[in-house]
Motif scaffolding. Sequence first.
Motif, PDB file in Angstrom:
ATOM      1  N   TYR A  92       0.837  -1.203   0.000  1.00  0.00           N
ATOM      2  CA  TYR A  92       0.000   0.000   0.000  1.00  0.00           C
ATOM      3  C   TYR A  92       0.872   1.253   0.000  1.00  0.00           C
ATOM      4  N   GLU A  93       1.982   1.187   0.716  1.00  0.00           N
ATOM      5  CA  GLU A  93       2.873   2.342   0.778  1.00  0.00           C
ATOM      6  C   GLU A  93       3.522   2.625  -0.574  1.00  0.00           C
ATOM      7  N   LEU A  94       3.774   1.589  -1.365  1.00  0.00           N
ATOM      8  CA  LEU A  94       4.332   1.805  -2.702  1.00  0.00           C
ATOM      9  C   LEU A  94       3.396   2.668  -3.543  1.00  0.00           C
ATOM     10  N   THR A  95       2.110   2.349  -3.495  1.00  0.00           N
ATOM     11  CA  THR A  95       1.130   3.132  -4.242  1.00  0.00           C
ATOM     12  C   THR A  95       1.023   4.541  -3.685  1.00  0.00           C
ATOM     13  N   SER A  96       1.037   4.657  -2.358  1.00  0.00           N
ATOM     14  CA  SER A  96       0.961   5.974  -1.732  1.00  0.00           C
ATOM     15  C   SER A  96       2.144   6.838  -2.126  1.00  0.00           C
ATOM     16  N   GLU A  97       3.341   6.246  -2.133  1.00  0.00           N
ATOM     17  CA  GLU A  97       4.541   6.985  -2.520  1.00  0.00           C
ATOM     18  C   GLU A  97       4.435   7.480  -3.958  1.00  0.00           C
ATOM     19  N   ARG A  98       3.936   6.621  -4.844  1.00  0.00           N
ATOM     20  CA  ARG A  98       3.812   7.015  -6.244  1.00  0.00           C
ATOM     21  C   ARG A  98       2.779   8.119  -6.411  1.00  0.00           C
ATOM     22  N   GLU A  99       1.661   8.021  -5.678  1.00  0.00           N
ATOM     23  CA  GLU A  99       0.626   9.048  -5.767  1.00  0.00           C
ATOM     24  C   GLU A  99       1.137  10.398  -5.291  1.00  0.00           C
ATOM     25  N   GLU A 100       2.060  10.379  -4.319  1.00  0.00           N
ATOM     26  CA  GLU A 100       2.617  11.621  -3.779  1.00  0.00           C
ATOM     27  C   GLU A 100       3.828  12.108  -4.568  1.00  0.00           C
ATOM     28  N   GLY A 101       4.190  11.387  -5.625  1.00  0.00           N
ATOM     29  CA  GLY A 101       5.305  11.801  -6.467  1.00  0.00           C
ATOM     30  C   GLY A 101       6.666  11.467  -5.909  1.00  0.00           C
ATOM     31  N   ARG A 102       6.717  10.597  -4.884  1.00  0.00           N
ATOM     32  CA  ARG A 102       8.004  10.207  -4.310  1.00  0.00           C
ATOM     33  C   ARG A 102       8.563   8.984  -5.024  1.00  0.00           C
ATOM     34  N   THR A 103       9.859   8.789  -4.893  1.00  0.00           N
ATOM     35  CA  THR A 103      10.496   7.619  -5.475  1.00  0.00           C
ATOM     36  C   THR A 103      10.098   6.381  -4.688  1.00  0.00           C
ATOM     37  N   THR A 104       9.679   5.345  -5.392  1.00  0.00           N
ATOM     38  CA  THR A 104       9.254   4.119  -4.724  1.00  0.00           C
ATOM     39  C   THR A 104      10.433   3.162  -4.573  1.00  0.00           C
ATOM     40  N   SER A 105      10.482   2.493  -3.444  1.00  0.00           N
ATOM     41  CA  SER A 105      11.506   1.480  -3.207  1.00  0.00           C
ATOM     42  C   SER A 105      11.010   0.523  -2.143  1.00  0.00           C
ATOM     43  N   PHE A 106      11.534  -0.678  -2.136  1.00  0.00           N
ATOM     44  CA  PHE A 106      11.122  -1.679  -1.167  1.00  0.00           C
ATOM     45  C   PHE A 106      11.472  -1.224   0.253  1.00  0.00           C
ATOM     46  N   ILE A 107      12.680  -0.738   0.458  1.00  0.00           N
ATOM     47  CA  ILE A 107      13.123  -0.326   1.787  1.00  0.00           C
ATOM     48  C   ILE A 107      12.288   0.831   2.311  1.00  0.00           C
ATOM     49  N   GLN A 108      12.049   1.832   1.444  1.00  0.00           N
ATOM     50  CA  GLN A 108      11.264   2.981   1.875  1.00  0.00           C
ATOM     51  C   GLN A 108       9.832   2.583   2.212  1.00  0.00           C
ATOM     52  N   SER A 109       9.279   1.643   1.464  1.00  0.00           N
ATOM     53  CA  SER A 109       7.912   1.204   1.748  1.00  0.00           C
ATOM     54  C   SER A 109       7.835   0.503   3.100  1.00  0.00           C
ATOM     55  N   LEU A 110       8.901  -0.221   3.467  1.00  0.00           N
ATOM     56  CA  LEU A 110       8.948  -0.845   4.783  1.00  0.00           C
ATOM     57  C   LEU A 110       8.976   0.221   5.881  1.00  0.00           C
ATOM     58  N   ARG A 111       9.773   1.260   5.667  1.00  0.00           N
ATOM     59  CA  ARG A 111       9.837   2.339   6.659  1.00  0.00           C
ATOM     60  C   ARG A 111       8.490   3.030   6.806  1.00  0.00           C
ATOM     61  N   ASP A 112       7.853   3.317   5.682  1.00  0.00           N
ATOM     62  CA  ASP A 112       6.562   4.003   5.732  1.00  0.00           C
ATOM     63  C   ASP A 112       5.485   3.133   6.364  1.00  0.00           C
ATOM     64  N   ALA A 113       5.579   1.819   6.140  1.00  0.00           N
ATOM     65  CA  ALA A 113       4.582   0.905   6.698  1.00  0.00           C
ATOM     66  C   ALA A 113       4.621   0.879   8.217  1.00  0.00           C
ATOM     67  N   GLY A 114       5.741   1.296   8.789  1.00  0.00           N
ATOM     68  CA  GLY A 114       5.876   1.271  10.239  1.00  0.00           C
ATOM     69  C   GLY A 114       5.348   2.502  10.945  1.00  0.00           C
ATOM     70  N   LYS A 115       4.782   3.467  10.207  1.00  0.00           N
ATOM     71  CA  LYS A 115       4.365   4.715  10.847  1.00  0.00           C
ATOM     72  C   LYS A 115       3.159   4.526  11.767  1.00  0.00           C
ATOM     73  N   ASN A 116       2.349   3.500  11.524  1.00  0.00           N
ATOM     74  CA  ASN A 116       1.213   3.199  12.401  1.00  0.00           C
ATOM     75  C   ASN A 116       1.341   1.749  12.876  1.00  0.00           C
ATOM     76  N   LEU A 117       2.585   1.383  13.181  1.00  0.00           N
ATOM     77  CA  LEU A 117       2.921  -0.016  13.439  1.00  0.00           C
ATOM     78  C   LEU A 117       2.150  -0.593  14.623  1.00  0.00           C
ATOM     79  N   SER A 118       1.966   0.200  15.675  1.00  0.00           N
ATOM     80  CA  SER A 118       1.312  -0.343  16.872  1.00  0.00           C
ATOM     81  C   SER A 118      -0.111  -0.801  16.570  1.00  0.00           C
ATOM     82  N   GLN A 119      -0.843  -0.036  15.744  1.00  0.00           N
ATOM     83  CA  GLN A 119      -2.216  -0.401  15.419  1.00  0.00           C
ATOM     84  C   GLN A 119      -2.268  -1.568  14.440  1.00  0.00           C
TER      85      GLN A 119
END
Length: 255
Positions: free
Chosen positions: A87-114
């Motif tokens: 989901y983060e890969l799509t979000s990154e692309r929609e926001e015009g950011r460069t997509t990458s596997f590592i970055q998507s893992l980092r972004d996926a952790g922003k609401n990690l507790s929930q």
Amino acid sequence: MDLHLSELDQHFTLPKTRKVGADRPLVWLKLGMNDLMQHPGPSLTYGLLITAFGWLILSLVDPRGHFFTSLITGFLLLSPLAAAGIYELTSEREEGRTTSFIQSLRDAGKNLSQVAFLGVILGMVAIAWERVSAILFALLYGGEVPAGTSLLAALTGEYLNFTLIWVAAGFLLACFVFALTAVSIPMLADREVDSVTAMMTSLRAVAENLSTMAIWAAIIVALTAIGFATYLIGLIVIFPLLGHATWYAYKDLIE
């Protein structure tokens, strides 16, 4: 159904949901495939990882016992959590950011507790289903499938009535879990909301779009079955495809 939905509003402040047409699941798949083609490397990496995890499960258990079916069920219950990075890969692309596997893992952790809390709930469901399966198999065979008997053969013939009960219970469980998670996981990846709100919103979206979501569930089951029929190799593509498509389902259903 409207009464039950109004009761939800009294106890939770939920995002608004939309009613969509029965043709939307095919649109979600088309958009998901387009996303997969936009960043195939990171997307297919998730597919490879989930396939490797599935192979590990298959290698650890005897395919004749109830534990095999329980672990497969647990795999199906928990694997959607791994799609948070997709989901983060799509979000990154929609926001015009460069997509990458590592970055998507980092972004996926922003609401990690929930997300983790939702994972605990799904894990508890998987454990409960394992116990139910154990009880049913104990009633059938005294605790284990007779030696030399395939699982398919063991679940037919003289045990057909028990088989129907087992399948019916599994179907009801699958419907409930699908309703809870249809859009809750992408919502947790996209918004700063708690897991209870996400699950209640998912229930509402499914309740308001029963026919559409039934079609979507059937597509997911069919594609997943293809993945299993190819000894999980098909999941390398199918898993990220469904992940990207689920993101668009969430965007379509939730305002």
